[in-house]
Motif scaffolding. Structure first.
Motif, PDB file in Angstrom:
ATOM      1  N   UNK A  42     -53.750  -7.277 -22.614  1.00 62.09           N
ATOM      2  CA  UNK A  42     -54.660  -7.606 -21.513  1.00 62.09           C
ATOM      3  C   UNK A  42     -55.691  -6.497 -21.317  1.00 62.09           C
ATOM      4  N   UNK A  43     -55.297  -5.248 -21.536  1.00 64.99           N
ATOM      5  CA  UNK A  43     -56.231  -4.130 -21.390  1.00 64.99           C
ATOM      6  C   UNK A  43     -57.377  -4.218 -22.375  1.00 64.99           C
ATOM      7  N   UNK A  44     -57.087  -4.610 -23.615  1.00 61.23           N
ATOM      8  CA  UNK A  44     -58.152  -4.771 -24.610  1.00 61.23           C
ATOM      9  C   UNK A  44     -59.099  -5.893 -24.204  1.00 61.23           C
ATOM     10  N   UNK A  45     -58.552  -6.987 -23.666  1.00 57.86           N
ATOM     11  CA  UNK A  45     -59.387  -8.098 -23.227  1.00 57.86           C
ATOM     12  C   UNK A  45     -60.271  -7.682 -22.059  1.00 57.86           C
ATOM     13  N   UNK A  46     -59.729  -6.913 -21.113  1.00 57.81           N
ATOM     14  CA  UNK A  46     -60.544  -6.443 -19.976  1.00 57.81           C
ATOM     15  C   UNK A  46     -61.647  -5.512 -20.451  1.00 57.81           C
ATOM     16  N   UNK A  47     -61.317  -4.595 -21.360  1.00 55.26           N
ATOM     17  CA  UNK A  47     -62.332  -3.667 -21.879  1.00 55.26           C
ATOM     18  C   UNK A  47     -63.421  -4.417 -22.637  1.00 55.26           C
ATOM     19  N   UNK A  48     -63.034  -5.455 -23.387  1.00 55.33           N
ATOM     20  CA  UNK A  48     -64.038  -6.245 -24.107  1.00 55.33           C
ATOM     21  C   UNK A  48     -64.950  -6.973 -23.123  1.00 55.33           C
ATOM     22  N   UNK A  49     -64.389  -7.504 -22.046  1.00 56.07           N
ATOM     23  CA  UNK A  49     -65.209  -8.187 -21.038  1.00 56.07           C
ATOM     24  C   UNK A  49     -66.160  -7.204 -20.364  1.00 56.07           C
ATOM     25  N   UNK A  50     -65.673  -6.003 -20.053  1.00 66.01           N
ATOM     26  CA  UNK A  50     -66.537  -4.990 -19.430  1.00 66.01           C
ATOM     27  C   UNK A  50     -67.660  -4.575 -20.363  1.00 66.01           C
ATOM     28  N   UNK A  51     -67.346  -4.391 -21.643  1.00 67.08           N
ATOM     29  CA  UNK A  51     -68.380  -4.014 -22.606  1.00 67.08           C
ATOM     30  C   UNK A  51     -69.433  -5.113 -22.754  1.00 67.08           C
ATOM     31  N   UNK A  52     -68.985  -6.373 -22.771  1.00 67.49           N
ATOM     32  CA  UNK A  52     -69.925  -7.481 -22.904  1.00 67.49           C
ATOM     33  C   UNK A  52     -70.872  -7.538 -21.703  1.00 67.49           C
ATOM     34  N   UNK A  53     -70.333  -7.402 -20.502  1.00 66.08           N
ATOM     35  CA  UNK A  53     -71.175  -7.453 -19.295  1.00 66.08           C
ATOM     36  C   UNK A  53     -72.111  -6.243 -19.261  1.00 66.08           C
ATOM     37  N   UNK A  54     -71.621  -5.085 -19.679  1.00 67.50           N
ATOM     38  CA  UNK A  54     -72.461  -3.881 -19.709  1.00 67.50           C
ATOM     39  C   UNK A  54     -73.640  -4.089 -20.660  1.00 67.50           C
ATOM     40  N   UNK A  55     -73.393  -4.665 -21.827  1.00 69.60           N
ATOM     41  CA  UNK A  55     -74.479  -4.923 -22.778  1.00 69.60           C
ATOM     42  C   UNK A  55     -75.447  -5.975 -22.243  1.00 69.60           C
ATOM     43  N   UNK A  56     -74.908  -6.970 -21.558  1.00 64.43           N
ATOM     44  CA  UNK A  56     -75.756  -8.042 -21.028  1.00 64.43           C
ATOM     45  C   UNK A  56     -76.637  -7.553 -19.881  1.00 64.43           C
ATOM     46  N   UNK A  57     -76.115  -6.689 -19.016  1.00 64.02           N
ATOM     47  CA  UNK A  57     -76.891  -6.211 -17.871  1.00 64.02           C
ATOM     48  C   UNK A  57     -77.798  -5.037 -18.219  1.00 64.02           C
ATOM     49  N   UNK A  58     -77.486  -4.308 -19.273  1.00 63.66           N
ATOM     50  CA  UNK A  58     -78.264  -3.133 -19.657  1.00 63.66           C
ATOM     51  C   UNK A  58     -78.747  -3.281 -21.093  1.00 63.66           C
ATOM     52  N   UNK A  59     -79.767  -4.089 -21.332  1.00 63.89           N
ATOM     53  CA  UNK A  59     -80.247  -4.250 -22.705  1.00 63.89           C
ATOM     54  C   UNK A  59     -80.855  -2.946 -23.200  1.00 63.89           C
ATOM     55  N   UNK A  60     -80.850  -2.728 -24.502  1.00 63.27           N
ATOM     56  CA  UNK A  60     -81.430  -1.485 -25.023  1.00 63.27           C
ATOM     57  C   UNK A  60     -82.929  -1.417 -24.749  1.00 63.27           C
ATOM     58  N   UNK A  61     -83.402  -0.235 -24.466  1.00 59.85           N
ATOM     59  CA  UNK A  61     -84.819  -0.021 -24.181  1.00 59.85           C
ATOM     60  C   UNK A  61     -85.511   0.351 -25.482  1.00 59.85           C
ATOM     61  N   UNK A  62     -86.548  -0.396 -25.803  1.00 64.69           N
ATOM     62  CA  UNK A  62     -87.296  -0.122 -27.018  1.00 64.69           C
ATOM     63  C   UNK A  62     -88.555   0.662 -26.672  1.00 64.69           C
ATOM     64  N   UNK A  63     -88.898   1.551 -27.540  1.00 56.79           N
ATOM     65  CA  UNK A  63     -90.175   2.241 -27.372  1.00 56.79           C
ATOM     66  C   UNK A  63     -90.833   2.341 -28.740  1.00 56.79           C
ATOM     67  N   UNK A  64     -92.102   2.303 -28.734  1.00 55.09           N
ATOM     68  CA  UNK A  64     -92.855   2.392 -29.973  1.00 55.09           C
ATOM     69  C   UNK A  64     -93.861   3.520 -29.856  1.00 55.09           C
ATOM     70  N   UNK A  65     -93.999   4.252 -30.935  1.00 63.53           N
ATOM     71  CA  UNK A  65     -94.918   5.378 -30.963  1.00 63.53           C
ATOM     72  C   UNK A  65     -96.051   5.030 -31.922  1.00 63.53           C
ATOM     73  N   UNK A  66     -97.252   5.169 -31.461  1.00 64.21           N
ATOM     74  CA  UNK A  66     -98.406   4.922 -32.316  1.00 64.21           C
ATOM     75  C   UNK A  66     -99.142   6.231 -32.523  1.00 64.21           C
ATOM     76  N   UNK A  67     -99.894   6.267 -33.582  1.00 62.57           N
ATOM     77  CA  UNK A  67    -100.659   7.480 -33.837  1.00 62.57           C
ATOM     78  C   UNK A  67    -101.830   7.550 -32.857  1.00 62.57           C
TER      79      UNK A  67
END
Length: 110
Positions: A42-67
């Motif tokens: 059950x602990x693994x299932x709870x951790x997987x659910x927490x990780x999924x929600x964390x990824x869903x609520x906090x999408x990665x921030x992209x940045x681009x650098x131009x010359x």
């Protein structure tokens, strides 16, 4: 949404293990995380659910650098302005003012 935002996690027993589930609002039912593989504990299932929600609520921030490009031509404008002001000073004073001093400019003809 009439419910309050309050993420909750749950481990649901299924055949062969536990599946993680979550809900983001009080008024919503629990939803299984994607990927139908059950976890052994059950602990693994709870951790997987927490990780999924964390990824869903906090999408990665992209940045681009131009010359860096001088699109407006500011560097050329500054050079032309400095040359124009030096010519005006030389015409008016017969010299150029550098660090508070007048510097005489001598021109030689070849």
């Amino acid at each position: 949404m009439t419910g309050d935002f309050l993420p909750e996690f749950n481990a649901v027993p299924v055949r062969g293990g536990y599946r993680g589930s979550y809900r983001l609002f009080d008024s919503q039912p629990f939803r299984f995380i994607p990927g139908g593989e059950p976890f052994m504990t059950a602990g693994q299932a709870l951790n997987a659910a927490k990780d999924y929600v964390r990824e869903r609520l906090n999408p990665p921030i992209r940045c681009e650098v131009t010359e860096a490009k001088d699109v407006l031509g500011l560097a050329d404008w500054h050079e032309q302005r400095a040359a124009r002001e030096a010519a005006q000073q030389e015409q008016a004073l017969g010299a150029i003012v550098v660090k508070g001093r007048q510097v005489k400019i001598e021109r030689r003809r070849a």
